[in-house]
Design a protein around this motif. Sequence first.
Motif, mmCIF file in Angstrom:
data_model
loop_
_atom_site.group_PDB
_atom_site.id
_atom_site.type_symbol
_atom_site.label_atom_id
_atom_site.label_comp_id
_atom_site.label_asym_id
_atom_site.label_seq_id
_atom_site.Cartn_x
_atom_site.Cartn_y
_atom_site.Cartn_z
ATOM 1 N N VAL A 76 -99.741 43.068 -37.415
ATOM 2 C CA VAL A 76 -98.509 43.738 -37.831
ATOM 3 C C VAL A 76 -97.591 42.871 -38.508
ATOM 4 O O VAL A 76 -97.239 42.106 -37.996
ATOM 5 N N THR A 77 -97.321 43.050 -39.962
ATOM 6 C CA THR A 77 -96.306 42.049 -40.519
ATOM 7 C C THR A 77 -95.224 43.035 -41.079
ATOM 8 O O THR A 77 -94.291 42.405 -41.848
ATOM 9 N N ILE A 78 -95.091 44.408 -40.936
ATOM 10 C CA ILE A 78 -93.898 44.988 -41.346
ATOM 11 C C ILE A 78 -93.563 46.136 -40.088
ATOM 12 O O ILE A 78 -94.324 46.713 -39.523
ATOM 13 N N GLY A 79 -92.272 45.842 -39.801
ATOM 14 C CA GLY A 79 -91.843 46.410 -38.727
ATOM 15 C C GLY A 79 -92.202 46.148 -37.168
ATOM 16 O O GLY A 79 -93.698 45.637 -37.071
ATOM 17 N N SER A 80 -91.614 45.734 -36.294
ATOM 18 C CA SER A 80 -91.869 45.535 -34.889
ATOM 19 C C SER A 80 -92.831 44.064 -35.057
ATOM 20 O O SER A 80 -93.847 43.978 -34.147
ATOM 21 N N LEU A 81 -92.100 43.117 -35.582
ATOM 22 C CA LEU A 81 -92.854 41.893 -35.630
ATOM 23 C C LEU A 81 -93.000 41.280 -34.427
ATOM 24 O O LEU A 81 -92.220 41.253 -33.395
ATOM 25 N N GLY A 82 -94.288 40.596 -34.188
ATOM 26 C CA GLY A 82 -94.283 39.439 -32.936
ATOM 27 C C GLY A 82 -95.085 40.546 -31.916
ATOM 28 O O GLY A 82 -95.149 39.822 -30.764
ATOM 29 N N LYS A 83 -95.216 41.766 -31.948
ATOM 30 C CA LYS A 83 -95.480 42.657 -30.897
ATOM 31 C C LYS A 83 -96.993 43.046 -30.887
ATOM 32 O O LYS A 83 -97.610 43.324 -30.093
ATOM 33 N N LYS A 84 -97.374 43.634 -32.106
ATOM 34 C CA LYS A 84 -98.917 44.180 -32.208
ATOM 35 C C LYS A 84 -99.768 43.446 -33.019
ATOM 36 O O LYS A 84 -99.609 43.082 -34.126
#
Length: 380
Positions: A76-84
Amino acid sequence: MVEWKEYRIKDLGEVVTGNTPPTSNREYYGTEYKFIKPTDMVEGQRFVSTTEEYYSELAYQKYKKCLLPPKTPCVVTIGSLGKKMCLTDTECFTNQAVNAVIPNKENDGEFLYYAFKASVLAYVKQLDSGTTSGRENVSKSSFSKIKVRVPPLPTQQKIASILSAYDNLIQNYKKQIEALQTAASELYKEWFVRFRFPGYKNAKFENGIPEGWKIERLTKLVGIKYGKDHSKLDDGNIPVYGSGGIMRYCNKALYDKETVLIPRKGSLNNIMYANRPLWTVDTMFYSIMLRKNFAKYLYYVLSKIDMESFNAGAALPSMTTEILSHFKIIVPDNKTLELFDNKIALIFTQIDNLQQQIANLTQQRDLLLPRLMSGKLEVK
């Protein structure tokens, strides 16, 4: 000694950014291909088993250049970075908030998933440009330039085989838990919805329920208590529950008996059962049983109610003691309650054992991951 080399992500394979077909044209949506969005991903879970929406054959024809093969790592590179992030298990598509890397012939997709999990996922957070409608954002160009250390393909495959063995076991145990949860739910329905409980053929019914059973207000059966703030609690091994589940662990218990947890704010339908010391925050209710063998039965009763339909909040879904005081519940006789409690207890024990196995495997995998990805732990 195997030599590890540093490469940019774009040198490891083809970087693909997904698309969202126009929602105004529902012909683009069907059942043929998974359409993975960040909301479909579960943190820490390798595969996305089901998605909210699927591409149709028409969408496939329009976006087939973005089709991802199995074992493609997605971040995931847009929104909530580093989590999913996730790994594809079938041919599928993603939306524009996800960058995927289709590995070239020199690299293994499963290995890249673990390599990204070990280093890229956290680094993506640092690259946030914040230029997409105020949301966290990392451009495809920036993502493609991230550097990753990788060994030759045979070593990649060996490392991936070791780590995937842990995840395969974890996935297998989760499937067993799902099967047990389904069995327990079906037992409740069979006994208390269809009224096919032990001895039902000889039971007499009065006013639609078996003789000896009653209808009581919830607040006559349990005490409803508010949770408390947890900000001053030190770390420990006591779970702290919020409406989404366990939030963290602390060193002190607010309640230490069997209970059913009822969200007061937020995810109102997330009813939870607990049978060990716990703390619950002030956006939760915990219940004190006033009747023997009642907690597990109550958990299933409340789980089948659409609690959100009783929402008393405006901006945030809310539940009140006033609303709960009007709930009326069918209460079986003591013998039936005890039989049900004993059967469910056996299932819950199996689930607890499997969850402990999952926790142990997860800890072992997470300890092993950085050691393998550093190249310091040689594989043969």
